[in-house]
Write an enzyme that holds these catalytic residues in place. Structure first.
Site, PDB file in Angstrom:
ATOM      1  N   THR A 170       0.820  -1.223   0.000  1.00  0.00           N
ATOM      2  CA  THR A 170       0.000   0.000   0.000  1.00  0.00           C
ATOM      3  C   THR A 170       0.840   1.253   0.000  1.00  0.00           C
ATOM      4  OG1 THR A 170      -1.867  -1.017   1.115  1.00  0.00           O
ATOM      5  CG2 THR A 170      -1.634   1.333   1.425  1.00  0.00           C
ATOM      6  N   ASP A 172       1.116  -6.224  -4.592  1.00  0.00           N
ATOM      7  CA  ASP A 172       0.308  -6.375  -3.387  1.00  0.00           C
ATOM      8  C   ASP A 172       0.861  -7.614  -2.684  1.00  0.00           C
ATOM      9  OD1 ASP A 172      -1.882  -7.155  -1.584  1.00  0.00           O
ATOM     10  OD2 ASP A 172      -3.014  -5.606  -2.636  1.00  0.00           O
ATOM     11  N   SER A 173       1.133  -7.518  -1.402  1.00  0.00           N
ATOM     12  CA  SER A 173       1.802  -8.642  -0.736  1.00  0.00           C
ATOM     13  C   SER A 173       0.910  -9.875  -0.656  1.00  0.00           C
ATOM     14  CB  SER A 173       2.306  -8.239   0.649  1.00  0.00           C
ATOM     15  OG  SER A 173       1.247  -8.149   1.575  1.00  0.00           O
ATOM     16  N   THR A 184       1.378  -4.758   4.012  1.00  0.00           N
ATOM     17  CA  THR A 184       1.164  -5.177   5.403  1.00  0.00           C
ATOM     18  C   THR A 184       0.482  -6.547   5.515  1.00  0.00           C
ATOM     19  OG1 THR A 184      -0.962  -4.022   5.498  1.00  0.00           O
ATOM     20  CG2 THR A 184       0.985  -2.791   6.222  1.00  0.00           C
ATOM     21  N   TYR A 200      -5.998 -30.481  29.320  1.00  0.00           N
ATOM     22  CA  TYR A 200      -7.271 -31.211  29.246  1.00  0.00           C
ATOM     23  C   TYR A 200      -7.045 -32.543  28.547  1.00  0.00           C
ATOM     24  CZ  TYR A 200      -9.547 -26.854  30.527  1.00  0.00           C
ATOM     25  OH  TYR A 200      -9.925 -25.733  31.200  1.00  0.00           O
TER      26      TYR A 200
END
Ligand code: ASP
Length: 339
Positions: free
Chosen positions: A13, A59-60, A91, A280
């Protein structure tokens, strides 16, 4: 003497523009894109002598381990000539890239800082200038390792996660404190490793064919067993309930996974949390059936570590790799039973 910093340009971006339909896309012309970044703050040259190497303008979301390897190669090839590295990056997958670099760049003695922005550099109200300048500032400091510098935080890359799609404070440290803080001054935690002259060891290469799935109540385990019929899937991460709990009917699934030598890693689907699979019976049984416990590691790190382990190690060794702490991504805590 001024530090020498190499910027590795990867897009995101920070360097995007609105296309005709209003959606953000990378600036098409490579020189324009680089100029946009370097014109953000011309006085950056007062901080360091800066060179730039173009890796990608994307764009990543579209990034793959092939781009991680390119970044790793660029750092290795230029390691002796620079004091630090700044990677400008989208990002969305920055925490995955940070995890990949953390594992592949072993005995790293210099800073490798990833940054980007939530608002494009060309917008009046952008956060790009501040993040970029601060990333370069941190890259000139006496610090080693891979970090994300974003908004006011300095985050160990191996524990980073993108926590907000819209806040300027977009990243958080998973299950630990931040490594430092950007204030009027820059504060680092005392345990942050300093620079050293040790030899960098590079072990790159990641197997991309893993599958991550999150459990939902009542889901038919057969749906997961079918995954194991797909020979392309080499490893699976299950985001299980709470402390790493899976229903009792997973016996066949684990048996089939063992036969097919597909490692099954278990993490917690809680927003904040880690696995404690002995707490558990439902978790303990899964461990006994062969689940590999993720402990306090981020999902991004577990995914990258599994991809890395599958490339460099055999099936029998995967558990040990997942349970090895490389750079502070894993602190095995003693499993305290509830009273
Ligand atoms: N989609 C963008 C990317 O990851 C988001 C950003 O950079 O903030 O490249």
């Amino acid at each position: 003497m001024k530090s020498k910093i190499l910027i590795l340009f990867c897009g995101g971006t920070i360097i995007m523009k609105k296309g005709k339909d209003g959606a953000l896309v990378p600036i098409e012309d490579r020189d324009d894109a680089i100029k946009t970044l370097m014109n953000l703050e011309p006085r950056i040259k007062e901080l360091a002598d800066i060179d730039l190497k173009f890796i990608a303008d994307m764009d990543s979301t579209n990034m793959t381990p092939a781009e991680w390897d390119q970044i790793i190669d660029a750092i290795a090839e230029n390691y002796d000539n620079y004091d630090g590295f700044v990677i400008t990056h989208g990002t969305d997958t920055m925490a995955y890239t940070a995890s990949a670099l953390s594992i592949a760049l072993q005995n790293l003695g210099k800073p490798v800082i990833l940054t980007g922005s939530q608002i494009p550099a060309l917008e009046l109200h952008t956060d790009a200038r501040r993040n970029f300048v601060n990333a370069v500032r941190v890259a000139t400091m006496d610090i080693s390792g891979v970090y994300i510098v974003f908004d006011e935080r300095i985050i160990l890359g191996a524990r980073a996660t993108k926590a907000s799609e819209s806040k300027l404070d977009a990243f958080q440290t998973v299950n630990d404190y931040d490594a430092g803080e950007i204030r009027i001054d820059i504060q680092l935690r005392p345990n942050v490793p300093r620079k050293h002259n040790g030899k960098l060891k590079v072990v790159k290469g990641f197997e991309p064919d893993i599958f991550v799935t999150s459990l939902t109540p009542g889901q038919d385990v057969k749906d997961l067993e079918f995954l194991l019929d797909n020979d392309r899937i080499r490893g699976i991460i299950i985001k299980a309930f709470g402390t790493g709990n899976l229903p009792y009917n997973f016996g066949n699934f684990f048996k089939k996974a063992r036969e097919k030598k597909v490692p099954i890693v278990v993490t917690s689907q809680c927003l904040h949390g880690m696995t404690k699979m002995e707490e558990y019976d439902v978790g303990k049984k899964a461990l006994e059936l062969g689940a590999i416990e993720g402990h306090d590691q981020s999902l991004e790190m577990l995914a990258v570590k599994l991809m890395w382990a599958l490339k460099h190690h055999g099936y029998e060794e995967i558990k040990e790799v997942i349970n090895t702490n490389f750079v502070g991504e894993l602190k095995k805590r003693k499993q305290a039973r509830k009273q």
